[in-house]
Design a protein around this motif. Structure first.
Motif, PDB file in Angstrom:
ATOM      1  N   ALA A  92       0.721  -1.332  -0.051  1.00 23.47           N
ATOM      2  CA  ALA A  92      -0.005   0.068  -0.027  1.00 23.47           C
ATOM      3  C   ALA A  92       0.862   1.229   0.184  1.00 23.47           C
ATOM      4  O   ALA A  92       0.504   2.194  -0.829  1.00 23.47           O
ATOM      5  N   ALA A  93       2.050   1.195   0.640  1.00 20.86           N
ATOM      6  CA  ALA A  93       2.884   2.364   0.786  1.00 20.86           C
ATOM      7  C   ALA A  93       3.592   2.485  -0.454  1.00 20.86           C
ATOM      8  O   ALA A  93       3.627   3.786  -0.979  1.00 20.86           O
ATOM      9  N   ALA A  94       4.057   1.526  -0.994  1.00 28.36           N
ATOM     10  CA  ALA A  94       4.971   1.490  -2.418  1.00 28.36           C
ATOM     11  C   ALA A  94       4.037   1.790  -3.756  1.00 28.36           C
ATOM     12  O   ALA A  94       4.255   2.783  -4.343  1.00 28.36           O
ATOM     13  N   LEU A  95       2.396   1.895  -3.323  1.00 30.58           N
ATOM     14  CA  LEU A  95       1.724   2.108  -4.483  1.00 30.58           C
ATOM     15  C   LEU A  95       0.978   3.369  -4.307  1.00 30.58           C
ATOM     16  O   LEU A  95       0.377   4.106  -5.155  1.00 30.58           O
ATOM     17  N   SER A  96       1.052   3.801  -2.918  1.00 30.82           N
ATOM     18  CA  SER A  96       0.475   5.078  -2.587  1.00 30.82           C
ATOM     19  C   SER A  96      -1.035   5.162  -2.915  1.00 30.82           C
ATOM     20  O   SER A  96      -1.679   5.837  -3.399  1.00 30.82           O
ATOM     21  N   ASP A  97      -1.680   3.799  -2.292  1.00 32.73           N
ATOM     22  CA  ASP A  97      -2.999   3.417  -2.605  1.00 32.73           C
ATOM     23  C   ASP A  97      -3.557   3.622  -1.244  1.00 32.73           C
ATOM     24  O   ASP A  97      -3.447   2.695  -0.248  1.00 32.73           O
ATOM     25  N   PRO A  98      -4.604   4.672  -1.074  1.00 30.06           N
ATOM     26  CA  PRO A  98      -5.312   4.684   0.225  1.00 30.06           C
ATOM     27  C   PRO A  98      -6.106   3.673   0.668  1.00 30.06           C
ATOM     28  O   PRO A  98      -6.199   3.371   1.719  1.00 30.06           O
ATOM     29  N   LYS A  99      -7.013   3.186  -0.356  1.00 34.64           N
ATOM     30  CA  LYS A  99      -7.922   2.045   0.033  1.00 34.64           C
ATOM     31  C   LYS A  99      -7.299   0.873   0.486  1.00 34.64           C
ATOM     32  O   LYS A  99      -7.656  -0.070   1.405  1.00 34.64           O
ATOM     33  N   LEU A 100      -6.068   0.521  -0.164  1.00 32.33           N
ATOM     34  CA  LEU A 100      -5.489  -0.584   0.024  1.00 32.33           C
ATOM     35  C   LEU A 100      -4.817  -0.443   1.512  1.00 32.33           C
ATOM     36  O   LEU A 100      -4.591  -1.467   2.374  1.00 32.33           O
ATOM     37  N   MET A 101      -4.168   0.703   1.747  1.00 28.68           N
ATOM     38  CA  MET A 101      -3.678   1.154   3.276  1.00 28.68           C
ATOM     39  C   MET A 101      -4.726   0.774   4.038  1.00 28.68           C
ATOM     40  O   MET A 101      -4.458   0.362   5.333  1.00 28.68           O
ATOM     41  N   ALA A 102      -5.904   1.298   3.931  1.00 31.19           N
ATOM     42  CA  ALA A 102      -7.030   1.318   4.957  1.00 31.19           C
ATOM     43  C   ALA A 102      -7.333  -0.328   5.166  1.00 31.19           C
ATOM     44  O   ALA A 102      -7.540  -0.496   6.431  1.00 31.19           O
ATOM     45  N   ARG A 103      -7.203  -1.085   4.006  1.00 29.58           N
ATOM     46  CA  ARG A 103      -7.475  -2.557   4.488  1.00 29.58           C
ATOM     47  C   ARG A 103      -6.411  -2.970   4.971  1.00 29.58           C
ATOM     48  O   ARG A 103      -6.664  -3.691   6.088  1.00 29.58           O
ATOM     49  N   ALA A 104      -5.104  -2.748   4.693  1.00 31.80           N
ATOM     50  CA  ALA A 104      -4.207  -3.305   5.705  1.00 31.80           C
ATOM     51  C   ALA A 104      -4.166  -2.681   6.947  1.00 31.80           C
ATOM     52  O   ALA A 104      -3.620  -3.648   8.084  1.00 31.80           O
ATOM     53  N   VAL A 105      -4.308  -1.687   7.234  1.00 29.68           N
ATOM     54  CA  VAL A 105      -4.641  -1.064   8.620  1.00 29.68           C
ATOM     55  C   VAL A 105      -5.380  -1.684   9.498  1.00 29.68           C
ATOM     56  O   VAL A 105      -5.164  -2.092  10.637  1.00 29.68           O
ATOM     57  N   LYS A 106      -6.699  -2.206   8.744  1.00 28.95           N
ATOM     58  CA  LYS A 106      -7.611  -2.778   9.772  1.00 28.95           C
ATOM     59  C   LYS A 106      -7.282  -4.104   9.970  1.00 28.95           C
ATOM     60  O   LYS A 106      -7.497  -4.523  10.957  1.00 28.95           O
ATOM     61  N   LEU A 107      -6.539  -4.922   9.106  1.00 30.99           N
ATOM     62  CA  LEU A 107      -6.106  -6.171   9.244  1.00 30.99           C
ATOM     63  C   LEU A 107      -5.034  -6.142  10.494  1.00 30.99           C
ATOM     64  O   LEU A 107      -5.110  -7.063  11.235  1.00 30.99           O
ATOM     65  N   ALA A 108      -4.202  -5.067  10.329  1.00 26.38           N
ATOM     66  CA  ALA A 108      -3.228  -4.987  11.326  1.00 26.38           C
ATOM     67  C   ALA A 108      -3.913  -4.718  12.737  1.00 26.38           C
ATOM     68  O   ALA A 108      -2.964  -5.318  13.835  1.00 26.38           O
ATOM     69  N   THR A 109      -4.823  -4.038  12.871  1.00 24.84           N
ATOM     70  CA  THR A 109      -5.518  -3.800  14.224  1.00 24.84           C
ATOM     71  C   THR A 109      -6.312  -5.062  14.714  1.00 24.84           C
ATOM     72  O   THR A 109      -6.617  -5.286  16.019  1.00 24.84           O
ATOM     73  N   GLU A 110      -6.239  -6.117  13.865  1.00 26.03           N
ATOM     74  CA  GLU A 110      -6.991  -7.175  14.228  1.00 26.03           C
ATOM     75  C   GLU A 110      -6.154  -8.448  14.599  1.00 26.03           C
ATOM     76  O   GLU A 110      -6.539  -9.473  15.045  1.00 26.03           O
ATOM     77  N   ILE A 111      -4.707  -8.174  14.736  1.00 26.58           N
ATOM     78  CA  ILE A 111      -3.624  -9.212  14.941  1.00 26.58           C
ATOM     79  C   ILE A 111      -3.853  -9.520  16.384  1.00 26.58           C
ATOM     80  O   ILE A 111      -3.692  -8.216  17.355  1.00 26.58           O
ATOM     81  N   PRO A 112      -4.041 -10.764  17.027  1.00 29.57           N
ATOM     82  CA  PRO A 112      -4.122 -10.767  18.429  1.00 29.57           C
ATOM     83  C   PRO A 112      -2.683 -10.273  19.034  1.00 29.57           C
ATOM     84  O   PRO A 112      -1.453 -10.470  18.387  1.00 29.57           O
ATOM     85  N   LEU A 113      -2.770  -9.799  20.189  1.00 30.07           N
ATOM     86  CA  LEU A 113      -1.315  -9.256  20.947  1.00 30.07           C
ATOM     87  C   LEU A 113      -0.909 -10.318  21.843  1.00 30.07           C
ATOM     88  O   LEU A 113       0.127 -10.258  21.991  1.00 30.07           O
ATOM     89  N   LEU A 114      -1.513 -11.290  22.385  1.00 28.99           N
ATOM     90  CA  LEU A 114      -1.106 -11.983  23.378  1.00 28.99           C
ATOM     91  C   LEU A 114      -1.435 -13.652  22.924  1.00 28.99           C
ATOM     92  O   LEU A 114      -2.482 -13.879  21.927  1.00 28.99           O
ATOM     93  N   SER A 115      -0.526 -14.402  23.243  1.00 28.71           N
ATOM     94  CA  SER A 115      -0.473 -15.792  22.815  1.00 28.71           C
ATOM     95  C   SER A 115       0.259 -16.478  24.103  1.00 28.71           C
ATOM     96  O   SER A 115       1.004 -16.213  24.745  1.00 28.71           O
ATOM     97  N   SER A 116      -0.012 -17.729  24.163  1.00 28.77           N
ATOM     98  CA  SER A 116       0.565 -18.877  24.820  1.00 28.77           C
ATOM     99  C   SER A 116       1.969 -18.985  24.375  1.00 28.77           C
ATOM    100  O   SER A 116       2.736 -19.684  25.170  1.00 28.77           O
TER     101      SER A 116
END
Length: 341
Positions: A92-116
Motif C-alpha cells: 500500500a505504501a509503495a503504490l500510494s494506495d489509500p484504499k489498500l492502506m485502509a484495508r491493511a491497517v484494519k487487518l493490522a488492528t485485528e492481529i492478536p496481541l497475546l499468545s501462549s
C-alpha cells in the motif's frame, strides 16, 4: 480499554508444531506458502521494473481478500497473519494506495496481541514486530500502544536459542520496541537475552554456533535455530549498544554460516536463503565487504530453491543489486541507534 486479543493456550505448540484443528489454517497463512511471500518479493523488486505496479496491485488485493476471509487470526509472523499484513502495508505504501492502506491497517488492528507462545514464527513477538512495522509505515500511535502490550508480556529468560522459535527472535522484538519507544524494561530484557546468547555460543576457532537450547550439545543449522538467526539479532544489538562482544560473536556466527551453508538445503528457514540475508546484514552493518562477497558466492552457486523459498530469495537478490534495501520481515538495521548512552 484496549482490546488485546489472544490465542487459546495450547493452540500452538511451543516449537511451532500445529495443534489439533488448526494445522490447515497454519498451512494457509504460512507466508512462505501464502501469497504474502510473493507480494513481499514483488514490492521489493518494484523500483527495478516499471511493469510491476499492476502485478503488485493484483497480488495485494488477492492477499487482502484472503486475509479478510479468515475466521481465526493467529499472531505469528511466519505461521499466522502478521506476515501477510506486513506485506500488505508495504504494498500500500509503495503504490500510494489509500484504499489498500485502509484495508491493511484494519487487518493490522485485528492481529492478536497475546499468545501462549511468545516467539516470532507462531506467537506474540511476531505480532509485535509487525505492529512496530505498521507504526513505521503509517505513523499511527495505536500500533505503538499495541506493540507495548506485546512487549509487556515478554518475560522469557531462557529457552530455545534460535530466531524463529526462541530467544533471538524474542530479543529482536524487545530491542526494536526499546529503540522505537525508549522503553527501559524492553531494553533491559533484550540486553539480558543478548548476554545469554553470547554465553551459550559453541566456539570452533573463529566460528560460533548454537544448539537448540540449554543443556543441548549439538549445533543446529539455519536462521530458525542457529547462527544465522542468532547473528541477525546480535548484529542489531551491537549497533544499538556499541558492545563489541556482540560484534565479535556476530562475526563468528557469519563465519559459521559461510562454512556450513554448502551442506544445507536451499530452503529459507532451515536453509541458505536467510543465511544470505544475514551476511548482507553484516556487510551493511560493519562495512566489511567480506560478508557481501560471501553472500554473492553463495548465490552464484545456489541450486534453484523450492517454491516456498523462491520469493524470499528474490528479495535477497534485490538487496544484492540495491545495497541498503530493507530485509523483509525483520527489524531494520537503520533503527539501531545507541541505547547504551
Amino acid at each position: 480499554m484496549m482490546s488485546t486479543g489472544s490465542v487459546a493456550a495450547g493452540a500452538v505448540h511451543p516449537e511451532g508444531v500445529p495443534g489439533d484443528g488448526i494445522g490447515q489454517l497454519l498451512d494457509r497463512m504460512n507466508y512462505r506458502r501464502h501469497s504474502a511471500s510473493v507480494l513481499g518479493a514483488l514490492v521489493a523488486a518494484l523500483p527495478r521494473d516499471e511493469r510491476l505496479p499492476a502485478v503488485v496491485r493484483t497480488s495485494a488485493k488477492r492477499t487482502a481478500k484472503r486475509c479478510e476471509r479468515e475466521s481465526i487470526v493467529l499472531p505469528g509472523l511466519h505461521f499466522g497473519q502478521s506476515g501477510a499484513v506486513w506485506a500488505l502495508l508495504d504494498a500500500a505504501a509503495a503504490l500510494s494506495d489509500p484504499k489498500l492502506m485502509a484495508r491493511a491497517v484494519k487487518l493490522a488492528t485485528e492481529i492478536p496481541l497475546l499468545s501462549s507462545n511468545p516467539d516470532v514464527c507462531d506467537g506474540s513477538a511476531g505480532a509485535g514486530l509487525t505492529l512496530l512495522h505498521a507504526w513505521r509505515v503509517t505513523g499511527d500511535e495505536q500500533f505503538l500502544d499495541r506493540a507495548r502490550e506485546c512487549a509487556r508480556h515478554q518475560d522469557i529468560t531462557e529457552g530455545k536459542y534460535g530466531f524463529g522459535h526462541g530467544v533471538a527472535g524474542i530479543a529482536a522484538f524487545l530491542l526494536d520496541h526499546a529503540l522505537v519507544t525508549g522503553d527501559q524494561q524492553s531494553r533491559i530484557k533484550a540486553i539480558r537475552l543478548a548476554d545469554v546468547l553470547c554465553e551459550a555460543a559453541m566456539w570452533d576457532r573463529t566460528s560460533a554456533r548454537w544448539p537448540s537450547g540449554a543443556g543441548e550439545s549439538i549445533p543446529l543449522g539455519g536462521w530458525c535455530g542457529d547462527a544465522a538467526g542468532v547473528g541477525s539479532f546480535l548484529v542489531r544489538a551491537w549497533l544499538a549498544t556499541g558492545d563489541q562482544r556482540y560484534r565479535k560473536v556476530a562475526d563468528a556466527a557469519a563465519a559459521a554460516v559461510r562454512a556450513d551453508q554448502w551442506t544445507m538445503a536451499t530452503a529459507s528457514c532451515h536453509g541458505v536463503v536467510e543465511n544470505v540475508e544475514f551476511l548482507l546484514d553484516m556487510a551493511e552493518a560493519t562495512g566489511d565487504d567480506r560478508h557481501r562477497d560471501w553472500a554473492l558466492k553463495t548465490v552464484d552457486q545456489l541450486a534453484w530453491p523450492d517454491d516456498a523459498a523462491l520469493p524470499v530469495l528474490i528479495a535477497a537478490l534485490v538487496r544484492l543489486v540495491v545495497p541498503g534495501s530493507p530485509r523483509l520481515w525483520m527489524p531494520p538495521l537503520g533503527s539501531a541507534k545507541s541505547l547504551g548512552q
